[in-house]
Design an enzyme around this catalytic site. Structure first.
Site, PDB file in Angstrom:
ATOM      1  N   ASP A 135      -8.670  -9.246 -16.943  1.00  0.00           N
ATOM      2  CA  ASP A 135      -8.890 -10.201 -18.568  1.00  0.00           C
ATOM      3  C   ASP A 135      -7.662 -10.833 -18.536  1.00  0.00           C
ATOM      4  O   ASP A 135      -7.292 -10.070 -19.292  1.00  0.00           O
ATOM      5  CB  ASP A 135      -9.748  -9.930 -19.126  1.00  0.00           C
ATOM      6  N   HIS A 180       0.819  -0.867  -0.036  1.00  0.00           N
ATOM      7  CA  HIS A 180       0.224   0.200  -0.039  1.00  0.00           C
ATOM      8  C   HIS A 180       0.669   1.605  -0.504  1.00  0.00           C
ATOM      9  O   HIS A 180       0.351   2.135  -0.252  1.00  0.00           O
ATOM     10  CB  HIS A 180      -0.824   0.259   1.828  1.00  0.00           C
TER      11      HIS A 180
END
Length: 479
Positions: free
Chosen positions: A414, A188
């Site tokens: 994808d 992060h």
């Protein structure tokens, strides 16, 4: 079922070997339904070396606050493949990851101090694993305990110095029935949710050939110097997001808020907001995000009130902090795929002085007002003071942090074998936190809620939760 999170996962087995390559040693993790077996561990480096003048990536002070925090995610794919196909797909993932890291090169580096990343191309961990069950058995309902094992162990929980920890680790899991799950763990300290999901989307586009080696769409736009927005500072350790040290048990719970129920409630709330409007100002409008936020916040307030009664009425207020993505709010707007923590927290407050009924419409009003306040420009000193106030909350107040992945390309990751049938966050050891995302039907809202165990037991029994949400429902895959 709420899942208890321990301060250390029993599966972590990281070490430094003589050739200076950190590996996650082979491990076998058994649960009641399956077994995860690590079969290989490698390191993926950028396909092209990072140029010398780009070797140092400066951290903003928002980045600095998050260097000890890692964000775990897992994406599930219904693609069916044999072992040979799995090898081809895994090789494709490694090759395309190497290309993606040339654009997002700080992910392949290491922290060298509290102010910067050495973009030294040491690379990201890449792990392959077999899962001893079918994906359908795992997802009906999701095995939230096993889910932890589909994601690389967080370097945050290792004994390594911060300069030795990977900033990105990937784990590709093959189920018995041939389906796949891709787990990732991001630092992060160099990326917020927007940067992470856009990295995943870009990685998938490279794998599919949508972005090729000669495509300049990412060049000079992804890695930006954000220190002009939030200049680095030397601030006390207590203003960094801490690793959990409490002996109290932290649990997380997956909730699915029903889309039709939320739509009905949103319509009701908007009618009440319209009726309450007595000025020429813009009418406040509720969204499904705002409604679900209010339901979660209201339940948190109710838990705080009960605690208030148990500790001699010392609690006077409850705040909800919401993280706003600033990329599209800058003038001019920033490139959506750029790295960094380009966010701002806003605050909604509720008084606990009275035992008035907690009305959803009133909470939604405060949430919407807080988000609108986020449009106001706050200089760096003012915002730093705002953050210090958040960390210096007194004994008479409690707060809750809420962040949203709604609107991010969560379902667009994808790699060439279709969009994920489901994705989920892994365990995040920060109590009093909720992370929202769009449900797979595009109407409902999924929430991952993290609390101390005793608070969660009260929270999930609140009417506002029981009436609109179901706990950890099954994920069904269309054949």
């Amino acid at each position: 079922m709420a899942v208890t999170l321990k301060n250390n996962f029993p599966i972590i087995a990281s070490k430094l070997i003589p050739n200076d390559i950190q590996i996650f040693t082979k491990r076998s993790i058994k649960s009641a339904t399956s077994e995860v077996q690590i079969i290989s561990t490698k390191r993926v480096k950028p396909s092209l070396p990072t140029r010398k003048h780009l070797r140092t990536y400066k951290l903003s002070w928002i980045d600095q606050m998050n260097t000890d925090v890692y964000i775990p995610l897992v994406f599930f794919y219904s693609t069916s493949c044999k072992n040979q196909d799995f090898r081809k797909k895994s090789d494709l993932l490694k090759q395309s990851l190497a290309k993606a890291l040339t654009h997002y090169y700080p992910f392949a580096g290491r922290f060298i101090d509290g102010l910067s990343v050495d973009c030294n191309d040491r690379g990201a961990a890449f792990i392959e694993a077999n899962v001893g069950c079918d994906i359908s058995k795992f997802l009906q309902p999701p095995d939230m305990e096993l889910l932890q094992q589909l994601i690389p162990p967080s370097p945050q929980l290792s004994n390594l110095e911060i300069s030795e920890r990977e900033l990105l680790a990937v784990q590709v899991n093959l189920f018995n029935s041939g389906e796949m799950a891709i787990g990732v763990c991001f630092s992060h300290g160099v990326a917020d949710g927007s940067a992470i999901f856009n990295f995943m989307k870009t990685w998938g586009e490279i794998a599919r050939g949508v972005i090729n080696d000669n495509d300049n769409m990412c060049n000079n736009n992804i890695v930006l110097d954000c220190t002009s927005l939030f200049p680095p500072v030397k601030f006390p350790q207590q203003y960094q997001i801490p690793s959990p040290q409490s002996s109290r048990k932290i649990v997380f719970k997956r909730l699915l808020f029903d889309g039709k129920k939320i739509a009905t409630l949103k319509e009701k709330v908007n009618k009440e907001l319209m009726a309450d409007n007595n000025s020429d100002d813009d009418v406040l409008q509720a969204t499904r995000f705002g409604v679900v936020s209010a339901l979660i916040w209201g339940a948190s307030i109710a838990v705080a009130r009960e605690r208030k009664r148990a500790i001699d009425n010392k609690l006077h207020s409850h705040s909800m902090y919401y993280a706003m993505n600033l990329r599209n709010k800058m003038n001019p707007p920033m490139f959506p795929r750029c790295m960094g923590n380009i966010t701002r927290l806003v605050r909604a407050e509720w008084s606990l002085a009275e035992d008035d009924a907690i009305q959803v419409t009133n909470l939604v009003r405060e949430v919407v007002k807080a988000k609108r306040m986020g449009r106001d420009v706050m200089n760096n000193d003012e915002y730093f003071g705002f953050i210090k106030d958040m960390y210096q909350v007194g004994e008479d107040s409690r707060s809750f942090l809420l962040t949203s992945m709604v609107g991010l390309p969560c379902d667009e990751v994808d790699f060439g074998w279709g969009k994920p049938v489901w994705f989920s966050l892994g365990p995040i050891l920060l109590p009093d936190l909720a992370i929202l995302s769009s449900a797979s039907d595009g109407e409902g809202i999924e929430a991952l809620v993290v609390m101390f165990k005793e608070d969660m037991e009260k929270f999930e029994q609140e009417t506002s939760i029981m009436a609109y949400a179901s706990a950890n429902p099954s994920i069904f895959i269309r054949k």
